[in-house]
Write a protein that holds these residues in place. Sequence first.
Motif, PDB file in Angstrom:
ATOM      1  N   UNK A   1     -82.311-145.131  73.862  1.00 17.96           N
ATOM      2  CA  UNK A   1     -81.471-145.496  72.718  1.00 17.96           C
ATOM      3  C   UNK A   1     -80.560-144.339  72.317  1.00 17.96           C
ATOM      4  N   UNK A   2     -79.354-144.740  71.949  1.00 18.44           N
ATOM      5  CA  UNK A   2     -78.347-143.789  71.470  1.00 18.44           C
ATOM      6  C   UNK A   2     -78.086-144.151  70.008  1.00 18.44           C
ATOM      7  N   UNK A   3     -78.621-143.332  69.104  1.00 19.18           N
ATOM      8  CA  UNK A   3     -78.511-143.635  67.674  1.00 19.18           C
ATOM      9  C   UNK A   3     -77.065-143.831  67.226  1.00 19.18           C
ATOM     10  N   UNK A   4     -76.155-143.046  67.756  1.00 15.80           N
ATOM     11  CA  UNK A   4     -74.748-143.153  67.361  1.00 15.80           C
ATOM     12  C   UNK A   4     -74.180-144.514  67.770  1.00 15.80           C
ATOM     13  N   UNK A   5     -74.513-144.968  68.979  1.00 23.44           N
ATOM     14  CA  UNK A   5     -74.013-146.270  69.449  1.00 23.44           C
ATOM     15  C   UNK A   5     -74.638-147.406  68.644  1.00 23.44           C
ATOM     16  N   UNK A   6     -75.922-147.289  68.357  1.00 17.06           N
ATOM     17  CA  UNK A   6     -76.593-148.325  67.569  1.00 17.06           C
ATOM     18  C   UNK A   6     -75.993-148.367  66.168  1.00 17.06           C
ATOM     19  N   UNK A   7     -75.803-147.223  65.569  1.00 16.70           N
ATOM     20  CA  UNK A   7     -75.229-147.173  64.216  1.00 16.70           C
ATOM     21  C   UNK A   7     -73.823-147.776  64.208  1.00 16.70           C
ATOM     22  N   UNK A   8     -73.032-147.449  65.203  1.00 17.46           N
ATOM     23  CA  UNK A   8     -71.673-147.996  65.308  1.00 17.46           C
ATOM     24  C   UNK A   8     -71.715-149.521  65.479  1.00 17.46           C
ATOM     25  N   UNK A   9     -72.650-149.992  66.307  1.00 13.74           N
ATOM     26  CA  UNK A   9     -72.788-151.425  66.532  1.00 13.74           C
ATOM     27  C   UNK A   9     -73.251-152.147  65.269  1.00 13.74           C
ATOM     28  N   UNK A  10     -74.189-151.548  64.552  1.00 11.72           N
ATOM     29  CA  UNK A  10     -74.665-152.130  63.288  1.00 11.72           C
ATOM     30  C   UNK A  10     -73.512-152.229  62.300  1.00 11.72           C
ATOM     31  N   UNK A  11     -72.754-151.163  62.177  1.00 13.71           N
ATOM     32  CA  UNK A  11     -71.617-151.154  61.252  1.00 13.71           C
ATOM     33  C   UNK A  11     -70.591-152.219  61.627  1.00 13.71           C
TER      34      UNK A  11
ATOM     35  N   UNK B   1     -76.855-152.214  72.916  1.00 14.95           N
ATOM     36  CA  UNK B   1     -77.229-150.862  72.469  1.00 14.95           C
ATOM     37  C   UNK B   1     -78.735-150.770  72.240  1.00 14.95           C
ATOM     38  N   UNK B   2     -79.328-151.822  71.717  1.00 20.27           N
ATOM     39  CA  UNK B   2     -80.766-151.820  71.466  1.00 20.27           C
ATOM     40  C   UNK B   2     -81.580-151.987  72.748  1.00 20.27           C
ATOM     41  N   UNK B   3     -80.988-152.636  73.744  1.00 17.00           N
ATOM     42  CA  UNK B   3     -81.699-152.889  74.996  1.00 17.00           C
ATOM     43  C   UNK B   3     -81.587-151.729  75.985  1.00 17.00           C
ATOM     44  N   UNK B   4     -80.757-150.758  75.675  1.00 15.87           N
ATOM     45  CA  UNK B   4     -80.582-149.618  76.583  1.00 15.87           C
ATOM     46  C   UNK B   4     -81.921-148.904  76.785  1.00 15.87           C
TER      47      UNK B   4
ATOM     48  N   UNK C   1     -69.486-162.220  67.264  1.00 17.17           N
ATOM     49  CA  UNK C   1     -70.281-162.425  68.478  1.00 17.17           C
ATOM     50  C   UNK C   1     -70.189-161.201  69.391  1.00 17.17           C
ATOM     51  N   UNK C   2     -68.992-160.650  69.505  1.00 11.65           N
ATOM     52  CA  UNK C   2     -68.821-159.439  70.328  1.00 11.65           C
ATOM     53  C   UNK C   2     -69.632-158.278  69.738  1.00 11.65           C
ATOM     54  N   UNK C   3     -69.571-158.133  68.422  1.00  8.88           N
ATOM     55  CA  UNK C   3     -70.326-157.065  67.759  1.00  8.88           C
ATOM     56  C   UNK C   3     -71.827-157.286  67.949  1.00  8.88           C
ATOM     57  N   UNK C   4     -72.257-158.524  67.888  1.00  9.60           N
ATOM     58  CA  UNK C   4     -73.669-158.840  68.083  1.00  9.60           C
ATOM     59  C   UNK C   4     -74.103-158.485  69.509  1.00  9.60           C
ATOM     60  N   UNK C   5     -73.279-158.877  70.482  1.00  8.45           N
ATOM     61  CA  UNK C   5     -73.591-158.560  71.880  1.00  8.45           C
ATOM     62  C   UNK C   5     -73.660-157.052  72.097  1.00  8.45           C
ATOM     63  N   UNK C   6     -72.736-156.324  71.474  1.00  8.24           N
ATOM     64  CA  UNK C   6     -72.734-154.869  71.579  1.00  8.24           C
ATOM     65  C   UNK C   6     -74.005-154.282  70.970  1.00  8.24           C
ATOM     66  N   UNK C   7     -74.398-154.805  69.829  1.00 10.70           N
ATOM     67  CA  UNK C   7     -75.628-154.355  69.182  1.00 10.70           C
ATOM     68  C   UNK C   7     -76.839-154.639  70.067  1.00 10.70           C
ATOM     69  N   UNK C   8     -76.904-155.842  70.609  1.00 13.20           N
ATOM     70  CA  UNK C   8     -78.016-156.198  71.488  1.00 13.20           C
ATOM     71  C   UNK C   8     -78.085-155.268  72.695  1.00 13.20           C
TER      72      UNK C   8
END
Length: 158
Positions: free
Chosen positions: A94-104, A88-91, A79-86
Amino acid sequence: MKGKLIFKLGLLTTILSFLLVIPALGQTGQTNEELGKQLKDYKANILKDLKIAPDKEKALVAVEEKFSLQRGEIVDNSKKAWDTLQAALAAPKSDDAKVKEAVTAYIDAQAKLFTSFKQQLDEELAQMSPLQQGKYLVAMEKWRQQCMPKVCIPVTTK
């Protein structure tokens, strides 16, 4: 090949989301706790029907408790990872590095969740004879189909 893996993980994530978020399709008002209690009672009845020895039954209950606690932590991390991903995508930018880290992080959490279900099943089946294993798997699939008829019934086309 990597695209197929991402697709499969996405599909598994979607299915798992239904399992985690929706307690039971078609059963409104049922909480996760109620569904969990029903599953626990169902398993207890199955173990009695399978004539599992008392010592093995205790071991199976211990396995259930161990993995239930473990999955609670895994789900929290997911859930925390999902919130982080959301987030990162809502920023706005967009920061590709943050999105990639969140996806991973999210994929890793989901993989741990799937692995925990497999490990639990392996430990449960190790306590049973082959006949008991087969009957247990059939009974558990019936439970899944009853609770999630539109999600868990395999669809095959020829």
